[in-house]
Motif scaffolding. Structure first.
Motif, PDB file in Angstrom:
ATOM      1  N   PRO A 148      35.532  32.458  -5.895  1.00  0.00           N
ATOM      2  CA  PRO A 148      34.674  33.053  -6.551  1.00  0.00           C
ATOM      3  C   PRO A 148      33.738  34.173  -5.612  1.00  0.00           C
ATOM      4  CG  PRO A 148      34.698  31.145  -7.978  1.00  0.00           C
ATOM      5  CD  PRO A 148      35.348  30.842  -6.570  1.00  0.00           C
ATOM      6  N   GLN A 149      33.394  35.054  -5.725  1.00  0.00           N
ATOM      7  CA  GLN A 149      32.689  35.769  -4.956  1.00  0.00           C
ATOM      8  C   GLN A 149      31.343  36.408  -5.569  1.00  0.00           C
ATOM      9  OE1 GLN A 149      33.589  36.433  -1.644  1.00  0.00           O
ATOM     10  NE2 GLN A 149      35.032  35.015  -2.348  1.00  0.00           N
ATOM     11  N   GLU A 150      31.122  36.170  -6.769  1.00  0.00           N
ATOM     12  CA  GLU A 150      29.830  36.547  -7.446  1.00  0.00           C
ATOM     13  C   GLU A 150      28.778  36.262  -6.558  1.00  0.00           C
ATOM     14  OE1 GLU A 150      32.495  35.081  -8.959  1.00  0.00           O
ATOM     15  OE2 GLU A 150      32.975  36.252 -10.558  1.00  0.00           O
ATOM     16  N   ARG A 151      28.329  34.835  -6.346  1.00  0.00           N
ATOM     17  CA  ARG A 151      27.251  34.562  -5.564  1.00  0.00           C
ATOM     18  C   ARG A 151      26.954  35.195  -4.122  1.00  0.00           C
ATOM     19  NH1 ARG A 151      27.129  28.848  -5.236  1.00  0.00           N
ATOM     20  NH2 ARG A 151      29.389  28.651  -5.349  1.00  0.00           N
ATOM     21  N   LEU A 163      28.431  37.989  -3.459  1.00  0.00           N
ATOM     22  CA  LEU A 163      27.981  39.499  -3.620  1.00  0.00           C
ATOM     23  C   LEU A 163      26.717  39.554  -3.930  1.00  0.00           C
ATOM     24  CD1 LEU A 163      31.341  40.654  -5.360  1.00  0.00           C
ATOM     25  CD2 LEU A 163      30.518  41.546  -3.127  1.00  0.00           C
ATOM     26  N   LEU A 164      25.965  38.793  -4.942  1.00  0.00           N
ATOM     27  CA  LEU A 164      24.587  39.009  -5.203  1.00  0.00           C
ATOM     28  C   LEU A 164      23.662  38.746  -4.112  1.00  0.00           C
ATOM     29  CD1 LEU A 164      22.535  39.217  -7.296  1.00  0.00           C
ATOM     30  CD2 LEU A 164      22.967  36.690  -8.003  1.00  0.00           C
ATOM     31  N   GLU A 167      37.987  36.150 -16.866  1.00  0.00           N
ATOM     32  CA  GLU A 167      38.161  35.962 -15.622  1.00  0.00           C
ATOM     33  C   GLU A 167      39.441  35.712 -14.754  1.00  0.00           C
ATOM     34  OE1 GLU A 167      35.272  35.109 -13.666  1.00  0.00           O
ATOM     35  OE2 GLU A 167      34.384  36.372 -15.290  1.00  0.00           O
ATOM     36  N   LYS A 220      40.590  39.041 -13.485  1.00  0.00           N
ATOM     37  CA  LYS A 220      39.890  39.319 -12.343  1.00  0.00           C
ATOM     38  C   LYS A 220      40.560  38.659 -11.077  1.00  0.00           C
ATOM     39  CE  LYS A 220      35.082  39.663 -14.114  1.00  0.00           C
ATOM     40  NZ  LYS A 220      33.846  39.088 -13.955  1.00  0.00           N
ATOM     41  N   GLU A 275      31.074  29.324 -12.479  1.00  0.00           N
ATOM     42  CA  GLU A 275      32.275  29.991 -11.934  1.00  0.00           C
ATOM     43  C   GLU A 275      33.622  29.231 -12.269  1.00  0.00           C
ATOM     44  OE1 GLU A 275      29.997  31.428  -7.912  1.00  0.00           O
ATOM     45  OE2 GLU A 275      30.949  29.662  -8.160  1.00  0.00           O
TER      46      GLU A 275
END
Length: 286
Positions: free
Chosen positions: A233-236, A238-239, A197, A200, A218
C-alpha cells in the motif's frame, strides 16, 4: 459382534469422551500442567486406552472412573483459589536460580538441576553468558524466565524517547478466496470498499489466499500464485510526500515574495504543516 469392530467402536467412543472432557478442563490442562494435573491427565489417558482395548470391561464403569478423575482438577482448582498454601502445594511455585546476578547453588540442588541444564535453559532464551543475567526463576511449569541486567537489555523506543503509533491487531477479511463479512464489519468496512481496494491492486477475490486489514486500515493480500507480486500500500508514503511538498512550497513562496504580510503568512503555515508532520511521522513512516 467381532472383537475388532468392538474395539474400534469403543476406541471412537472414548476418543469422543476424552475430547469433551479435555475441552471442559480448559486450555490450562494442555498448556500449563501442574504436578496434580499431569498425574490426572496421564491416568485418564491410560483408563481410556485400557477400556478401549479390553472388551470385557464395562463401558459404564470406565466412564464413571474417567469422570471421577476429571472432577479432581476442578475441585483442586476451586480450593487453590481460596487457599494459597494449598495452591503452592498442588501447583508448586517458582524457584529462583539467579538473583542480583548471583547463582543460587542451593536452589539448583533443590530442584535437581545441574549447571549444564541451567545453561541449556538460558541458551533457549538467547542468553549465553550468566553474567548478563540479573534475575532468573524456574516457574512451576518448568519454564525458565530471565531478566537481563539493564545494560544488556535491548533498547526500546521509550529509552530513545521516540513516539510510536499505537498498533492494533490485523483483521483477516479474506480467507481461501472467501470474504469474511463479520471481520469486515468489525473494522468498519464493507464489501464495496474491499472490492474497490482489490481493483486498485488489479486482483480479484478468487485469486486471494489471505487478505488482511492492518492497523492503518490498509489492505494487504497474499495470492495463490506465489510468482505474482502485489505492491505494498502506498497511501501513507504518498501522504507523507504530499505534506513534505506542501511544506517545501510554502517555504519557497516565503522566500520568493516581497510582501512582508505574505512572507509571514507562508512561514506561519509552513511551521503548522511541519508540526503536523512531526506528530504523524511515526504513523506515516512505520
Amino acid at each position: 459382534m467381532p472383537d475388532w469392530l468392538n474395539v474400534m467402536l469403543r476406541s471412537l467412543f472414548f476418543l469422543v469422551v476424552l475430547f469433551f472432557i479435555t475441552k471442559l478442563l480448559g486450555k490450562k490442562q494442555i498448556s500449563q500442567l501442574s504436578f496434580f494435573e499431569y498425574i490426572t491427565g496421564i491416568t485418564i489417558g491410560n483408563i481410556g486406552a485400557e477400556l478401549a482395548t479390553k472388551v470385557e470391561h464395562s463401558l459404564f464403569n470406565g466412564v464413571v472412573s474417567i469422570a471421577t478423575f476429571s472432577l479432581a482438577p476442578f475441585i483442586a482448582g476451586f480450593i487453590s483459589m481460596k487457599s494459597r498454601p494449598f495452591r503452592n502445594f498442588v501447583e508448586g511455585k517458582g524457584t529462583v536460580f539467579i538473583q542480583d546476578g548471583k547463582l543460587l547453588e542451593d536452589n539448583l540442588k533443590k530442584e535437581k538441576y545441574t549447571i549444564d541444564e541451567l545453561l541449556e535453559l538460558l541458551r533457549k532464551k538467547d542468553v549465553f553468558n550468566v553474567s548478563d543475567v540479573e534475575y532468573a526463576v524456574l516457574e512451576a511449569t518448568g519454564d525458565l524466565n530471565v531478566l537481563l541486567k539493564k545494560e544488556n537489555q535491548p533498547l526500546t523506543a521509550k529509552d530513545l524517547n521516540l513516539k510510536l503509533a499505537p498498533i492494533k491487531g490485523s483483521e483477516t477479511v479474506i480467507m481461501d478466496g472467501e470474504i469474511l463479512d463479520e471481520s469486515l464489519s468489525t473494522v468498519g468496512r464493507n464489501r464495496l470498499w474491499l472490492k474497490t481496494e482489490l481493483v486498485k491492486q488489479g486482483i480479484t477475490v478468487e485469486n486471494v489466499f489471505l487478505g488482511q486489514i492492518n492497523t492503518y486500515g490498509e489492505l494487504t493480500v497474499d495470492l495463490y500464485d506465489d510468482k505474482l507480486k502485489v505492491p505494498s500500500p502506498q497511501e501513507r508514503p504518498l501522504l507523507w510526500a504530499t505534506l513534505k511538498k506542501c511544506q517545501a512550497d510554502l517555504e519557497l513562496f516565503a522566500l520568493s515574495t516581497d510582501s512582508i504580510e505574505a512572507k509571514e503568512m507562508y512561514q506561519v503555515n509552513s511551521l503548522k504543516i511541519q508540526r503536523t508532520i512531526d506528530k504523524i511521522e511515526p504513523i506515516l513512516k512505520s
